[in-house]
Design an enzyme around this catalytic site. Structure first.
Site, PDB file in Angstrom:
ATOM      1  N   SER A   1       0.807  -1.220   0.000  1.00  0.00           N
ATOM      2  CA  SER A   1       0.000   0.000   0.000  1.00  0.00           C
ATOM      3  C   SER A   1       0.839   1.270   0.000  1.00  0.00           C
ATOM      4  CB  SER A   1      -0.948   0.007   1.199  1.00  0.00           C
ATOM      5  OG  SER A   1      -1.834  -1.085   1.147  1.00  0.00           O
TER       6      SER A   1
ATOM      7  N   HIS B   1       0.260   4.461   4.439  1.00  0.00           N
ATOM      8  CA  HIS B   1      -0.417   5.070   3.291  1.00  0.00           C
ATOM      9  C   HIS B   1       0.006   6.529   3.132  1.00  0.00           C
ATOM     10  CE1 HIS B   1      -4.013   2.039   3.571  1.00  0.00           C
ATOM     11  NE2 HIS B   1      -2.842   1.454   3.393  1.00  0.00           N
TER      12      HIS B   1
END
Length: 347
Positions: free
Chosen positions: A268, A319
């Site tokens: 991610s 993230h």
């Protein structure tokens, strides 16, 4: 009509480039180190210029000076047709695009298109009204800029390789999850105590389940192709790896602050890095790259971050770290090519 206007432009000092594509011709002037280029497209020719051909030409053409350096280009498409609706269909995706009705012999500028282009509006209107110019009235003009023809889309080898690597490792984890997760996940305790620095990288290629894997790979497949074409293979690989590293560094910092040392894994951070890089590419290209605009990419980022924050067991710090890392890396790595896509600059 098209031939008459082309001859008028040549007489006015515009230089011509031969694109070697039926129905397309390019005329340009150089002003303050920029090129103002006018792409003349015949939608009624044999064969007529199509939307796909025009878009590909403007997207893929590289403009170079005699010393080989790329030059910033402002490009305006001028589409000729006896049917203005047909011309509109060809130029629908071009913001800097005008039409010439060859039956009525008039310039048509739709609402939402640029209203003028470095004084070109009056030039074209004068060209339409002028008498036919004979070829012998035109002096030979020496071209000082060359244009490279559109080439086949660059195959994103690195992106495909990253996809395969993630899929293969997940497949291996199915058969020996204890080994791969135990040795490869980002476990801050082991990183600090055992100096397992390699986990900053190995964890980027591991996924917890098929849903985790598929979500990341869909983003990688759809966005990675675009970013790799713009950065090139090597820079794209560097961006991917360093974005993943940035995500894990942010995750480590957040874990220390929150005193939460739960192991993490997943691509991610790298995926958000690609998204951040794409944001910079769109910004650098005056707010549009292919079909991607700033509002679209901002919405994608906001939606992805929101999904992470409302979900459980998600490393949101990775993230954010990957997103910031990818954006900064793109500023350092991306060099906008002097292509016809400079049409995004408003004159």
């Amino acid at each position: 009509m098209k031939t008459k206007i082309e001859r008028y432009l040549e007489r006015k000092g515009f230089q011509r480039l031969y694109a070697n594509i039926p129905g397309l011709s390019v005329y340009f002037t150089i002003e303050n180190s920029y090129i103002n280029a006018f792409v003349m497209a015949d939608a009624d020719g044999e064969p007529g210029v199509t939307k796909e051909l025009l878009d590909s030409f403007l997207e893929k053409s590289d403009w170079k000076a005699p010393n080989g350096e790329t030059i910033d280009v402002h490009a305006l498409s001028v589409i000729f047709s006896a049917d203005v609706e047909k011309a509109r269909a060809v130029g629908e995706s071009q913001t800097f695009c005008w039409y010439i009705d060859t039956i009525k012999e008039e310039l048509v500028i739709d609402e939402g298109k640029c209203e003028d282009f470095y004084g070109m509006k009056s030039v074209l209107n004068d060209a339409i009204k002028t008498e036919e110019i004979l070829p012998e009235d035109i002096s030979d003009i020496k071209n000082e800029v060359t244009i490279e023809q559109p080439v086949a889309r660059r195959i994103p080898y690195v992106n495909y390789g990253l996809l395969i690597a993630n899929l293969v490792l997940y497949f291996l984890c199915i058969f020996n999850s204890e080994f791969f997760y135990g040795q490869g996940a980002f476990d801050l305790v082991l990183v600090i105590n055992e100096h397992d620095w390699y986990r900053f990288i190995t964890s980027v290629f591991l996924h917890a389940d098929v849903y985790h894997l598929s979500g990341n790979m869909i983003y990688l497949y759809t966005l990675g192709d675009i970013v790799e074409r713009e950065l090139g293979h090597v820079k794209y690989f560097v961006l991917y790896m360093l974005s993943g590293l940035a995500g894990n560094i942010m995750s480590m910092a957040f874990s220390i602050v929150m005193n939460d040392f739960t192991p993490s894994l997943g691509a991610s951070g790298a995926i958000f890095g690609i998204t951040g890089a794409l944001l910079w590419i769109v910004i650098r290209n005056r707010g549009r790259h292919e079909e991607i605009t700033i509002p679209k990419i901002i919405f994608l980022i906001a939606y992805s971050l929101y999904n992470g924050f409302v979900s459980t067991n998600v490393d949101n710090a990775a993230h954010v770290g990957g997103l910031i890392g990818g954006f900064v890396l793109a500023i350092l790595l991306y060099r906008k090519k002097g292509k016809a896509k400079e049409r995004g600059r408003k004159p």
